[in-house]
Motif scaffolding. Structure first.
Motif, PDB file in Angstrom:
ATOM      1  N   LYS A 170       0.645  -1.303   0.240  1.00  0.00           N
ATOM      2  CA  LYS A 170       0.199   0.216  -0.014  1.00  0.00           C
ATOM      3  C   LYS A 170       0.541   1.312  -0.052  1.00  0.00           C
ATOM      4  CE  LYS A 170      -3.871  -0.056   2.779  1.00  0.00           C
ATOM      5  NZ  LYS A 170      -4.510   0.003   3.980  1.00  0.00           N
ATOM      6  N   ALA A 171       2.441   1.193   0.965  1.00  0.00           N
ATOM      7  CA  ALA A 171       3.179   1.724   0.917  1.00  0.00           C
ATOM      8  C   ALA A 171       4.547   2.199   0.892  1.00  0.00           C
ATOM      9  CB  ALA A 171       2.499   3.356   1.782  1.00  0.00           C
ATOM     10  N   PHE A 172       5.073   2.425   0.177  1.00  0.00           N
ATOM     11  CA  PHE A 172       6.440   2.549   0.072  1.00  0.00           C
ATOM     12  C   PHE A 172       7.374   3.418  -0.379  1.00  0.00           C
ATOM     13  CE2 PHE A 172      10.785   1.293  -1.556  1.00  0.00           C
ATOM     14  CZ  PHE A 172      11.731   0.506  -1.397  1.00  0.00           C
ATOM     15  N   GLY A 173       8.085   4.159   0.443  1.00  0.00           N
ATOM     16  CA  GLY A 173       9.206   5.284   0.582  1.00  0.00           C
ATOM     17  C   GLY A 173       8.530   6.835   1.501  1.00  0.00           C
ATOM     18  N   ALA A 174       7.826   7.541   1.267  1.00  0.00           N
ATOM     19  CA  ALA A 174       7.370   8.735   1.423  1.00  0.00           C
ATOM     20  C   ALA A 174       6.851   7.887   2.767  1.00  0.00           C
ATOM     21  CB  ALA A 174       6.861   9.123   0.874  1.00  0.00           C
ATOM     22  N   GLU A 176       5.544   4.788   4.162  1.00  0.00           N
ATOM     23  CA  GLU A 176       5.658   3.307   4.432  1.00  0.00           C
ATOM     24  C   GLU A 176       5.600   3.053   5.815  1.00  0.00           C
ATOM     25  OE1 GLU A 176       9.947   1.485   4.112  1.00  0.00           O
ATOM     26  OE2 GLU A 176      10.083   3.634   3.089  1.00  0.00           O
ATOM     27  N   MET A 178       5.437  -0.873   6.125  1.00  0.00           N
ATOM     28  CA  MET A 178       5.385  -1.663   5.605  1.00  0.00           C
ATOM     29  C   MET A 178       6.490  -2.142   6.886  1.00  0.00           C
ATOM     30  SD  MET A 178       4.153  -2.564   3.438  1.00  0.00           S
ATOM     31  CE  MET A 178       5.032  -3.963   3.307  1.00  0.00           C
ATOM     32  N   PHE A 181      10.578  -2.784   5.921  1.00  0.00           N
ATOM     33  CA  PHE A 181      11.132  -1.971   4.991  1.00  0.00           C
ATOM     34  C   PHE A 181      11.796  -0.995   6.536  1.00  0.00           C
ATOM     35  CE2 PHE A 181      11.007  -3.777   1.248  1.00  0.00           C
ATOM     36  CZ  PHE A 181       9.841  -4.179   1.132  1.00  0.00           C
TER      37      PHE A 181
ATOM     38  N   ILE B  39      14.035   5.580  -4.135  1.00  0.00           N
ATOM     39  CA  ILE B  39      13.171   5.660  -3.581  1.00  0.00           C
ATOM     40  C   ILE B  39      12.873   6.603  -1.685  1.00  0.00           C
ATOM     41  CG2 ILE B  39      10.268   5.033  -3.191  1.00  0.00           C
ATOM     42  CD1 ILE B  39      11.172   3.759  -5.839  1.00  0.00           C
ATOM     43  N   GLU B  43      12.895   9.513   0.110  1.00  0.00           N
ATOM     44  CA  GLU B  43      11.515   9.593   0.426  1.00  0.00           C
ATOM     45  C   GLU B  43      10.219   9.941  -0.587  1.00  0.00           C
ATOM     46  OE1 GLU B  43      11.528  12.055   4.156  1.00  0.00           O
ATOM     47  OE2 GLU B  43      13.603  11.243   5.150  1.00  0.00           O
ATOM     48  N   VAL B  44      10.175   9.855  -1.323  1.00  0.00           N
ATOM     49  CA  VAL B  44       9.192   9.693  -2.147  1.00  0.00           C
ATOM     50  C   VAL B  44       7.894   8.670  -2.617  1.00  0.00           C
ATOM     51  CG1 VAL B  44      10.968  11.087  -3.809  1.00  0.00           C
ATOM     52  CG2 VAL B  44      10.339   8.801  -4.162  1.00  0.00           C
ATOM     53  N   ILE B  46       6.016   6.252  -3.530  1.00  0.00           N
ATOM     54  CA  ILE B  46       6.138   4.860  -4.704  1.00  0.00           C
ATOM     55  C   ILE B  46       5.593   4.863  -5.748  1.00  0.00           C
ATOM     56  CG2 ILE B  46       5.133   2.594  -3.832  1.00  0.00           C
ATOM     57  CD1 ILE B  46       7.351   0.809  -5.114  1.00  0.00           C
ATOM     58  N   PHE B  47       4.234   5.670  -5.548  1.00  0.00           N
ATOM     59  CA  PHE B  47       2.935   5.467  -6.409  1.00  0.00           C
ATOM     60  C   PHE B  47       3.337   6.821  -7.249  1.00  0.00           C
ATOM     61  CE2 PHE B  47       1.818   2.371  -3.535  1.00  0.00           C
ATOM     62  CZ  PHE B  47       0.467   1.271  -3.847  1.00  0.00           C
TER      63      PHE B  47
END
Lengths: 227, 262
Positions: A170-174, A176, A178, A181, B39, B43-44, B46-47
């Motif tokens: 549902k979310a990764f990066g900005a 998160e 999870m 991670f 990514i 801190e961006v 992924i979508f």
């Protein structure tokens, strides 16, 4: 009679090197039918469970096997004076791809991971966790890979359909959430221990391609149990 | 039962430092890992990947790998071209003939998400009660037994490590153009027999030692091929005690004086 059947089956389980299936026991005990044996195995399993011993009769890889309970692992490890070497992260990812997407070709695995997996496939084959299921009728006759019965034994799975479902990301990066991670995250800026509780149930379960692929594997007569 | 991988531990020991590439490059097992790293680092979402930024940084990493003489695998280049292609499609509005109004970045996001899901699944599998780690049956697996019989916890050496060791050694021992002496040429069979004999008497040998008498590039190559041949036949095992230490070879046959056929 039923008691002696139980005892015989127990003795077979005790002496076996691998998980025993009802069919395999039936070969030794042709007079007992498979469903009778299945029922007896289940009775035995429950009996050992309720005895609360340090080992149980575990249903795994389409069979039954005596296994120690996990809380005694440290003592057993100490006796063996070794810890088993773990699979590398790359090998584990490759194994997961094969498990969920089988039957699968090497170049398909590489498409998922984005890197060459030749060496890893060899390691997994040597460890007996995967097997070659055949060759695809394509130019070059590429090998088809799938997981082995040994894979089920090691990863505590009754069958390949017992694999945990793939989860939606549902979310990764900005943003998160999870846990996997967050573990990796080296985040001094976030270091206020705001580890959010992860609720698996809030994540929608996935329902598509992998199951189809698995069915295919079974239809092709490559049921892992029949190794 | 947590499974912090060694690579991640290495990463954590070294706080984020944009110049600290040497360590970090180690952990990129491929273009997907590199992209996920970028990514996360930026801190961006992924979508909603900022393609221009990520592409620039991705290409900068590739340049760096080349400068550091790290062999950039073709896979990295394929991803680079995908990134550039998406970037160009985003730059020219309305020119998106391939898609049906679909975000060109989907081409990137979809495989990344699929990869993440499989990574997570791999983690979940490792959290199960694993045989010979958490639970034990009567019989230890053959694989585990082999590990127990080993004297040390060896790292098996893969072909790339072996090739690296070979390349480094040849560069040290034969700098520049290889001078070709009118030395006697060994055949592969002779070299194989020589290695077998050495293993029989010594048991364990350092990789480099086997090349001690080699003088020409062709001799080096024949020795190397002989080692591969023996490893392939299951007569020797190639290992390191530590990634920093020299590669060693160990005989896997009984020393019974019989001349083993290879």
């Amino acid at each position: 009679m039923s008691k002696s059947l139980k005892m015989i089956i127990e003795a077979l389980l005790y002496a076996a090197e691998k998980p025993l299936s009802a069919k395999e026991i039936h070969i030794v005990l042709p007079d007992a039918n498979v469903s009778e044996i299945k029922g007896t195995l289940e009775v035995l399993r429950q009996e050992y469970e309720s005895l609360e011993r340090s080992f149980i009769l575990k249903e795994v890889a389409s069979g039954y096997q005596f296994r120690s309970r996990s809380e005694y692992a440290p003592y057993i490890m100490k006796m063996l004076q070794k810890s088993p070497s773990r699979l590398s992260r790359a090998a584990m990812e490759t194994l997961a791809i094969i498990a969920y997407k089988q039957p699968i070709l090497r170049h398909e695995i590489e498409r998922f991971r984005g890197v060459d997996v030749g060496g890893i496939l060899r390691t997994l084959l040597e460890k007996g966790l995967i097997k070659i299921m055949g060759r695809k009728d394509l130019p070059g006759r590429p090998l088809i890979y799938g997981t082995s019965k040994r894979f089920l034994e090691v990863f505590d799975l009754k069958s390949i359909s017992d694999l945990p479902r793939l989860k939606e990301i549902k979310a990764f990066g900005a943003d998160e959430h999870m846990p996997l991670f967050q573990l990796e995250e080296d985040s001094p800026g976030l270091g206020q221990g705001e580890a959010r509780p992860i609720d698996d149930e809030t994540r929608p379960l996935h329902t598509q391609a992998p199951e189809e692929a698995l069915e295919e594997a079974i239809i092709e007569g490559n049921r892992p149990a029949e190794d | 039962m947590a499974h912090p991988e060694e690579n991640e531990i290495i990463e954590r020991k070294h706080p984020p430092d944009p110049t600290d590439y040497e360590v970090k490059l180690e952990i990129f097992q491929g273009p997907m890992e590199l992209l996920l790293h970028l990514i996360r680092k930026n801190e961006v979402d992924i979508f909603d990947i900022p393609i221009a930024t990520i592409t620039d940084q991705y290409l900068a990493y590739l340049d760096l790998m080349k400068i550091l003489n790290i062999n950039v695998a073709g896979d990295f280049l394929v991803m680079a071209s995908t990134l550039l292609h998406i970037k160009s499609r985003l730059l020219i509005p309305g020119s998106d003939e391939e898609g049906d109004g679909e975000d060109p970045r989907e081409e990137l996001t979809r495989p990344l998400l699929e990869y993440l899901r499989l990574k997570e699944a791999a983690g979940e599998l490792l959290d199960r009660e694993l045989l010979d780690r958490d639970v034990f049956a009567h019989q230890l697996s053959a694989d585990f037994k082999r590990q127990l019989e080993g004297e040390d916890s060896f790292l098996e050496v893969n072909l790339f490590q072996l090739l690296d060791a070979f390349r480094t050694m040849v560069e040290q021992r034969l700098p520049g153009t290889p001078l070709i002496l009118a030395a006697e040429q060994y055949s592969l069979e002779e070299k194989t027999a020589y290695i077998l004999e050495s293993l029989k008497t010594r048991g364990v040998i350092y990789f480099q030692e086997l090349f001690a008498e080699d003088r020409t590039i062709s001799e080096f190559i024949i020795t190397f091929l002989a080692i591969l041949e023996l490893a392939h036949s299951g007569l020797l095992r190639i290992f390191q005690n530590d990634p920093e230490k020299d590669i060693q070879l160990e005989a896997l046959f009984e020393d019974s004086g019989d001349s083993r056929h290879v």
